[in-house]
Design an enzyme around this catalytic site. Structure first.
Site, PDB file in Angstrom:
ATOM      1  N   SER A  21     -23.058  33.338   5.042  1.00 43.05           N
ATOM      2  CA  SER A  21     -21.631  33.073   4.799  1.00 43.05           C
ATOM      3  C   SER A  21     -21.275  31.835   5.606  1.00 43.05           C
ATOM      4  O   SER A  21     -21.963  31.493   6.574  1.00 43.05           O
ATOM      5  CB  SER A  21     -20.771  34.277   5.196  1.00 43.05           C
ATOM      6  N   GLU A  23     -18.093  29.460   7.414  1.00 37.70           N
ATOM      7  CA  GLU A  23     -16.701  29.445   7.892  1.00 37.70           C
ATOM      8  C   GLU A  23     -16.158  28.025   7.882  1.00 37.70           C
ATOM      9  O   GLU A  23     -16.837  27.085   8.318  1.00 37.70           O
ATOM     10  CB  GLU A  23     -16.650  30.025   9.308  1.00 37.70           C
ATOM     11  N   THR A  54     -10.333  29.953   8.500  1.00 42.25           N
ATOM     12  CA  THR A  54      -9.699  30.393   9.743  1.00 42.25           C
ATOM     13  C   THR A  54      -8.178  30.289   9.665  1.00 42.25           C
ATOM     14  O   THR A  54      -7.606  29.628   8.783  1.00 42.25           O
ATOM     15  CB  THR A  54     -10.206  29.588  10.952  1.00 42.25           C
ATOM     16  N   ARG A 113      -7.241  39.785  16.675  1.00 45.14           N
ATOM     17  CA  ARG A 113      -6.048  39.820  17.516  1.00 45.14           C
ATOM     18  C   ARG A 113      -5.479  38.407  17.625  1.00 45.14           C
ATOM     19  O   ARG A 113      -4.293  38.185  17.472  1.00 45.14           O
ATOM     20  CB  ARG A 113      -6.424  40.346  18.918  1.00 45.14           C
ATOM     21  N   ASP A 115      -5.688  34.504  19.929  1.00 42.35           N
ATOM     22  CA  ASP A 115      -5.470  34.093  21.322  1.00 42.35           C
ATOM     23  C   ASP A 115      -3.980  34.118  21.642  1.00 42.35           C
ATOM     24  O   ASP A 115      -3.150  33.883  20.756  1.00 42.35           O
ATOM     25  CB  ASP A 115      -6.017  32.673  21.543  1.00 42.35           C
ATOM     26  N   HIS A 158     -15.931  39.527  25.429  1.00 39.21           N
ATOM     27  CA  HIS A 158     -14.743  38.677  25.282  1.00 39.21           C
ATOM     28  C   HIS A 158     -14.193  38.356  26.676  1.00 39.21           C
ATOM     29  O   HIS A 158     -14.171  39.232  27.543  1.00 39.21           O
ATOM     30  CB  HIS A 158     -13.692  39.417  24.442  1.00 39.21           C
ATOM     31  N   PHE A 225     -16.076  24.508  23.569  1.00 36.75           N
ATOM     32  CA  PHE A 225     -15.826  25.752  22.816  1.00 36.75           C
ATOM     33  C   PHE A 225     -16.425  26.939  23.581  1.00 36.75           C
ATOM     34  O   PHE A 225     -15.814  27.991  23.694  1.00 36.75           O
ATOM     35  CB  PHE A 225     -16.513  25.731  21.447  1.00 36.75           C
ATOM     36  N   HIS A 275     -23.823  34.051   9.618  1.00 37.52           N
ATOM     37  CA  HIS A 275     -22.511  33.432   9.379  1.00 37.52           C
ATOM     38  C   HIS A 275     -22.540  32.077  10.084  1.00 37.52           C
ATOM     39  O   HIS A 275     -22.794  32.009  11.288  1.00 37.52           O
ATOM     40  CB  HIS A 275     -21.416  34.325   9.970  1.00 37.52           C
TER      41      HIS A 275
HETATM   42  C1  FAD Z   1     -15.841  35.523  13.939  1.00 37.06           C
HETATM   43  C2  FAD Z   1     -14.606  35.070  14.676  1.00 37.06           C
HETATM   44  C3  FAD Z   1     -13.573  34.476  13.957  1.00 37.06           C
HETATM   45  C4  FAD Z   1     -12.403  34.057  14.604  1.00 37.06           C
HETATM   46  N1  FAD Z   1     -11.415  33.478  13.857  1.00 37.06           N
HETATM   47  C5  FAD Z   1     -10.249  33.123  14.454  1.00 37.06           C
HETATM   48  C6  FAD Z   1      -9.175  32.568  13.700  1.00 37.06           C
HETATM   49  O1  FAD Z   1      -9.279  32.368  12.487  1.00 37.06           O
HETATM   50  N2  FAD Z   1      -8.024  32.264  14.344  1.00 37.06           N
HETATM   51  C7  FAD Z   1      -7.868  32.467  15.685  1.00 37.06           C
HETATM   52  O2  FAD Z   1      -6.786  32.185  16.217  1.00 37.06           O
HETATM   53  N3  FAD Z   1      -8.881  32.979  16.435  1.00 37.06           N
HETATM   54  C8  FAD Z   1     -10.066  33.309  15.855  1.00 37.06           C
HETATM   55  N4  FAD Z   1     -11.086  33.859  16.612  1.00 37.06           N
HETATM   56  C9  FAD Z   1     -10.902  33.985  18.068  1.00 37.06           C
HETATM   57  C10 FAD Z   1     -10.167  35.276  18.459  1.00 37.06           C
HETATM   58  O3  FAD Z   1      -8.879  35.281  17.894  1.00 37.06           O
HETATM   59  C11 FAD Z   1     -10.060  35.325  19.979  1.00 37.06           C
HETATM   60  O4  FAD Z   1     -11.305  35.502  20.575  1.00 37.06           O
HETATM   61  C12 FAD Z   1      -9.044  36.325  20.514  1.00 37.06           C
HETATM   62  O5  FAD Z   1      -8.844  36.072  21.907  1.00 37.06           O
HETATM   63  C13 FAD Z   1      -9.474  37.768  20.406  1.00 37.06           C
HETATM   64  O6  FAD Z   1      -9.258  38.258  19.143  1.00 37.06           O
HETATM   65  P1  FAD Z   1     -10.292  39.392  18.589  1.00 37.06           P
HETATM   66  O7  FAD Z   1      -9.759  40.008  17.385  1.00 37.06           O
HETATM   67  O8  FAD Z   1     -11.617  38.800  18.544  1.00 37.06           O
HETATM   68  O9  FAD Z   1     -10.187  40.400  19.823  1.00 37.06           O
HETATM   69  P2  FAD Z   1     -10.386  41.952  19.978  1.00 37.06           P
HETATM   70  O10 FAD Z   1     -11.639  42.393  19.357  1.00 37.06           O
HETATM   71  O11 FAD Z   1      -9.158  42.653  19.613  1.00 37.06           O
HETATM   72  O12 FAD Z   1     -10.504  42.001  21.548  1.00 37.06           O
HETATM   73  C14 FAD Z   1     -11.592  41.393  22.216  1.00 37.06           C
HETATM   74  C15 FAD Z   1     -11.784  42.049  23.572  1.00 37.06           C
HETATM   75  O13 FAD Z   1     -10.681  41.754  24.428  1.00 37.06           O
HETATM   76  C16 FAD Z   1     -10.178  42.954  24.981  1.00 37.06           C
HETATM   77  N5  FAD Z   1      -8.745  42.874  25.004  1.00 37.06           N
HETATM   78  C17 FAD Z   1      -7.960  42.650  23.926  1.00 37.06           C
HETATM   79  N6  FAD Z   1      -6.664  42.615  24.319  1.00 37.06           N
HETATM   80  C18 FAD Z   1      -6.671  42.818  25.653  1.00 37.06           C
HETATM   81  C19 FAD Z   1      -5.669  42.895  26.622  1.00 37.06           C
HETATM   82  N7  FAD Z   1      -4.379  42.747  26.293  1.00 37.06           N
HETATM   83  N8  FAD Z   1      -6.035  43.115  27.910  1.00 37.06           N
HETATM   84  C20 FAD Z   1      -7.332  43.250  28.247  1.00 37.06           C
HETATM   85  N9  FAD Z   1      -8.344  43.193  27.351  1.00 37.06           N
HETATM   86  C21 FAD Z   1      -8.011  42.996  26.087  1.00 37.06           C
HETATM   87  C22 FAD Z   1     -10.585  44.034  24.016  1.00 37.06           C
HETATM   88  O14 FAD Z   1     -10.771  45.264  24.707  1.00 37.06           O
HETATM   89  C23 FAD Z   1     -11.861  43.559  23.488  1.00 37.06           C
HETATM   90  O15 FAD Z   1     -12.870  44.005  24.308  1.00 37.06           O
HETATM   91  C24 FAD Z   1     -12.274  34.251  16.013  1.00 37.06           C
HETATM   92  C25 FAD Z   1     -13.326  34.836  16.735  1.00 37.06           C
HETATM   93  C26 FAD Z   1     -14.486  35.246  16.089  1.00 37.06           C
HETATM   94  C27 FAD Z   1     -15.603  35.855  16.877  1.00 37.06           C
END
Ligand code: FAD
Length: 311
Positions: A21, A23, A54, A113, A115, A158, A225, A275
């Site tokens: 895939s 991105e 993204t 989630r 950033d 993370h 990055f 990916h």
């Molecule tokens: C494949 C991939 C695609 C991505 N695409 C995008 C994109 O399109 N746009 C973008 O903006 N970003 C993107 N990101 C980055 C991502 O948004 C960031 O890494 C963000 O900080 C975490 O989102 P997540 O869904 O990965 O986190 P999650 O899986 O929800 O959390 C990651 C970790 O952080 C911990 N955590 C979460 N919240 C808290 C908190 N409040 N306090 C303490 N610990 C916490 C969780 O326990 C978990 O262990 C991408 C990352 C990846 C790997």
């Protein structure tokens, strides 16, 4: 040496079925749009499992992500996956985005989630009326539409997460909410991926954990990055790019060699899905796919000209 590389496996008729895939990020200017579409057209004949687009930090690319995904649907036979984050938006706003994707025929979302609006390192506070985290978002998507959901995974943890165990708990919550694939943050040491995979499987998570591969177009940028993503940059990698700051042609050859070494080692160790973080450029991803044994599909015209296929 009987440690079969994929090409040798292919000769022996034992080639695993590789799925890829790609991105992309949504373009800001007409020139970037042209580059993106050159990359999509070049990579489409590799018949990727899906191509993802993204979502800018804080939802800043909401319209552009949507427009890119819609154009992929309209002009290609590719399956687009739209990234979506929880940041700086109410549930109602995010639900409207999900609904619009569902109406447009999008069947795959990468749920994140995101950033914090202040950037990496700031404390994340959910919008008071928003989705609290990625697991909550996955559940929201599943409530609204029958859409496949992929999520992120972090072989090196993370940066916000206190422990690997907390990270894996979050992955488990995302899977329990309905995610059926995780795509990893990029990494350079395959041993870190396999160590993480063991822990994930040990936690009873059995969805595919697809390695995210970053072909290093530009080492300085990749190092930046990596610093933000919590990815370690091994000394051997820095040494390989050492002295090449002003030599893009050699850098590209080294980048291809580094990525080839990484993916072929993963294949040797049983990985079949990849990916690619393309940075909207096709050349390295295309070359690596070729090394993986992929060849332009016989449907290659149809991949970018749906009207021929549908006629
Ligand atoms: C494949 C991939 C695609 C991505 N695409 C995008 C994109 O399109 N746009 C973008 O903006 N970003 C993107 N990101 C980055 C991502 O948004 C960031 O890494 C963000 O900080 C975490 O989102 P997540 O869904 O990965 O986190 P999650 O899986 O929800 O959390 C990651 C970790 O952080 C911990 N955590 C979460 N919240 C808290 C908190 N409040 N306090 C303490 N610990 C916490 C969780 O326990 C978990 O262990 C991408 C990352 C990846 C790997």
């Amino acid at each position: 040496m009987d440690n079969a590389r994929v090409s040798r496996s292919a000769e022996a008729g034992r080639a695993p079925r590789i799925r890829v895939s790609f991105e992309f990020f949504p373009p800001k200017t007409a020139e970037m749009e042209q580059n993106l579409w050159e990359a999509i057209r070049r990579l489409a004949p590799m018949l990727p499992n899906f191509v993802s687009v993204t979502y800018g930090a804080g939802g800043s690319t909401r319209e552009r992500t949507h427009a890119t995904v819609k154009r992929i649907l309209a002009e290609t036979m590719l399956t687009p996956a739209a990234h979506l984050t929880c940041v700086a938006a109410t549930r109602a706003e995010i639900d409207a985005v999900i609904d619009a994707y569902a109406q447009a025929g999008v069947r795959h979302i990468v749920a994140l989630r995101g950033d914090p609006p202040g950037g990496v390192g700031e404390r994340f506070s959910p919008h008071p009326d928003g989705y609290r985290n990625a697991a909550d978002l996955v559940a929201g998507i599943k409530r609204i539409a029958d859409i496949e959901v992929s999520v992120s995974a972090y072989p090196e943890k993370h940066p916000d997460s206190a422990t690997v165990a907390a990270d894996i708990d979050m992955l488990k919550a995302k899977v329990d909410a309905g995610a059926t694939r995780a795509i990893t943050q990029f990494f350079f040491e395959n041993s870190l991926y396999f160590r993480y995979l063991d822990r994930v499987r040990g936690a009873g998570i059995d969805i595919p954990i697809v390695p995210g591969i970053l072909p290093v177009q530009n080492f300085k940028q990749a190092r930046n990055f990596a610093a933000r993503a919590g990815t370690s940059v091994p000394n051997w990698l820095a040494a390989r790019f050492d002295g090449l700051d002003d030599d893009p042609a050699t850098r590209k050859l080294i980048a291809a060699a580094v990525a080839a070494e990484q993916v072929l080692d993963l294949v040797d160790r049983g990985v079949t899905d990849f990916h690619f973080y393309t940075m909207n450029r096709a050349d390295l991803a295309y070359a690596i796919c070729h090394l993986l044994g992929l060849r332009p599909g016989k449907d290659q015209d149809a991949a970018c000209h749906p009207e021929r296929e549908r006629a």
